[in-house]
Design a protein around this motif. Structure first.
Motif, mmCIF file in Angstrom:
data_model
loop_
_atom_site.group_PDB
_atom_site.id
_atom_site.type_symbol
_atom_site.label_atom_id
_atom_site.label_comp_id
_atom_site.label_asym_id
_atom_site.label_seq_id
_atom_site.Cartn_x
_atom_site.Cartn_y
_atom_site.Cartn_z
ATOM 1 N N ARG A 52 9.662 -5.962 13.521
ATOM 2 C CA ARG A 52 10.483 -4.772 13.773
ATOM 3 C C ARG A 52 11.831 -4.832 13.059
ATOM 4 O O ARG A 52 12.420 -3.794 12.752
ATOM 5 C CB ARG A 52 10.718 -4.590 15.278
ATOM 6 C CG ARG A 52 9.455 -4.277 16.054
ATOM 7 C CD ARG A 52 9.750 -4.036 17.532
ATOM 8 N NE ARG A 52 8.534 -3.740 18.263
ATOM 9 C CZ ARG A 52 7.985 -2.539 18.358
ATOM 10 N NH1 ARG A 52 8.565 -1.512 17.745
ATOM 11 N NH2 ARG A 52 6.875 -2.349 19.034
ATOM 12 N N SER A 53 12.328 -6.032 12.801
ATOM 13 C CA SER A 53 13.657 -6.150 12.204
ATOM 14 C C SER A 53 13.642 -6.022 10.685
ATOM 15 O O SER A 53 14.701 -5.944 10.068
ATOM 16 C CB SER A 53 14.283 -7.489 12.598
ATOM 17 O OG SER A 53 13.447 -8.555 12.210
ATOM 18 N N ILE A 54 12.451 -5.993 10.067
ATOM 19 C CA ILE A 54 12.387 -6.009 8.609
ATOM 20 C C ILE A 54 12.908 -4.715 8.005
ATOM 21 O O ILE A 54 13.772 -4.729 7.120
ATOM 22 C CB ILE A 54 10.946 -6.288 8.134
ATOM 23 C CG1 ILE A 54 10.531 -7.703 8.546
ATOM 24 C CG2 ILE A 54 10.830 -6.122 6.627
ATOM 25 C CD1 ILE A 54 9.114 -8.058 8.161
ATOM 26 N N VAL A 55 12.417 -3.566 8.467
ATOM 27 C CA VAL A 55 12.827 -2.284 7.890
ATOM 28 C C VAL A 55 14.327 -2.045 8.053
ATOM 29 O O VAL A 55 15.008 -1.717 7.071
ATOM 30 C CB VAL A 55 11.998 -1.127 8.495
ATOM 31 C CG1 VAL A 55 12.616 0.219 8.125
ATOM 32 C CG2 VAL A 55 10.559 -1.190 7.996
ATOM 33 N N PRO A 56 14.914 -2.197 9.257
ATOM 34 C CA PRO A 56 16.366 -2.018 9.374
ATOM 35 C C PRO A 56 17.155 -2.994 8.503
ATOM 36 O O PRO A 56 18.192 -2.641 7.954
ATOM 37 C CB PRO A 56 16.647 -2.253 10.859
ATOM 38 C CG PRO A 56 15.353 -2.121 11.549
ATOM 39 C CD PRO A 56 14.300 -2.466 10.563
ATOM 40 N N LEU A 57 16.657 -4.221 8.386
ATOM 41 C CA LEU A 57 17.353 -5.226 7.598
ATOM 42 C C LEU A 57 17.347 -4.861 6.118
ATOM 43 O O LEU A 57 18.370 -4.968 5.429
ATOM 44 C CB LEU A 57 16.707 -6.589 7.812
ATOM 45 C CG LEU A 57 17.319 -7.775 7.072
ATOM 46 C CD1 LEU A 57 18.790 -7.929 7.408
ATOM 47 C CD2 LEU A 57 16.568 -9.055 7.401
ATOM 48 N N VAL A 58 16.207 -4.401 5.609
ATOM 49 C CA VAL A 58 16.108 -3.996 4.207
ATOM 50 C C VAL A 58 17.028 -2.820 3.936
ATOM 51 O O VAL A 58 17.756 -2.790 2.932
ATOM 52 C CB VAL A 58 14.653 -3.645 3.851
ATOM 53 C CG1 VAL A 58 14.582 -2.959 2.493
ATOM 54 C CG2 VAL A 58 13.787 -4.895 3.845
ATOM 55 N N ALA A 59 17.010 -1.820 4.833
ATOM 56 C CA ALA A 59 17.873 -0.652 4.657
ATOM 57 C C ALA A 59 19.349 -1.044 4.651
ATOM 58 O O ALA A 59 20.148 -0.540 3.848
ATOM 59 C CB ALA A 59 17.601 0.366 5.765
#
Length: 257
Positions: A52-59
């Protein structure tokens, strides 16, 4: 591990190191933090076991990098790169299921070489609008030493037949004994630990019923004889290790920093 050539190619581009297959790792090991390689970017915190933390982290990484955040519309195209058979396609499918409730969009398999070409963009999130690009696994043209190659082969980054299942099984047994990981003894019902791969594979073949019929030429003609299939036993030994059935892995990491 990482392919050092890919690390050099990334340079200052924002990127996230995702550690996959956590269920096979020794829980006693300390978690490793990911790093974003934007301008002056330091550690950005551990991903732990949640996708779950991958997309927010990339953004966040891209938004904080003026060099790469120039588009008026917030649309992200991210390339997924790494050594073979580390779960790149599985990661894309997991993110797609998590954020879009959609089925898998790219083929996966338990051996290297399933993804053979750079594929089209695959949407994995609506808000923010994010696309991932699946790519074939890449290894350095030359490996530093034989042991590094054997470790990569055991992890499935190199096709088994290029090394030989019997050789890989022998190295696996040596490594398990050296690390005092004797889960194979209990798993296959061996009386005790052994450093004789022939003895271990014979027991595996007997337990799993791995046999083959071989024609033997005698004085009266051909005779079919049932023999133990050591190659099939070696393959099953490797599969059990990769599935975590022989215990958690706590050997030193493959030296691809």
């Amino acid at each position: 591990g990482r392919n050092p050539m890919l690390q050099e190619a990334l340079g200052i581009r924002p990127h996230v190191l995702v550690l996959n297959k956590m269920d096979l790792a020794d829980p006693r090991q300390q978690p490793v933090s990911t790093r974003g390689a934007g301008a002056g970017q330091g550690p950005v915190g551990p991903l732990q076991d949640s996708a779950r933390s991958i997309v927010p982290l990339v953004a966040k990484l891209i938004d904080s990098s003026p060099r790469y955040h120039r588009a008026e519309n917030a649309e992200y195209s991210i390339m997924v790169i790494g050594v073979p058979n580390v779960g790149k396609s599985s990661l894309i499918n997991s993110l797609r299921r998590l954020h879009l409730r959609k089925g898998k969009a790219t083929a996966v398999g338990g051996e290297p070489g399933v993804t053979k070409a750079v594929l089209t963009r695959i949407q994995v999130c609506e808000t923010p609008l994010m696309y991932l690009v699946d790519t074939p696994g890449v290894l350095p043209p030359k490996l530093g030493d034989v042991e590094t190659g054997m470790k990569l082969a055991l992890c499935g980054a190199i096709r088994d037949h290029l090394v030989g299942e019997d050789i890989m099984a022998d190295y696996l047994l040596y490594t398990l004994n050296r690390q005092q990981q004797f889960g194979y003894v209990q798993h296959y019902g061996l009386p005790e630990a052994s450093d004789d791969i022939g003895h271990v594979l014979k027991h595996v073949a007997l337990i799993l019923g791995k046999t083959q019929k071989v024609k033997v030429l005698t004085g009266t003609g051909n005779v079919n004889v049932t023999m133990l299939n050591y190659s099939a036993a070696a393959y099953e030994f490797l599969r059990a290790f990769r599935a975590g059935r022989l215990g958690k892995v706590h050997a030193p990491a493959v030296p691809l920093p």
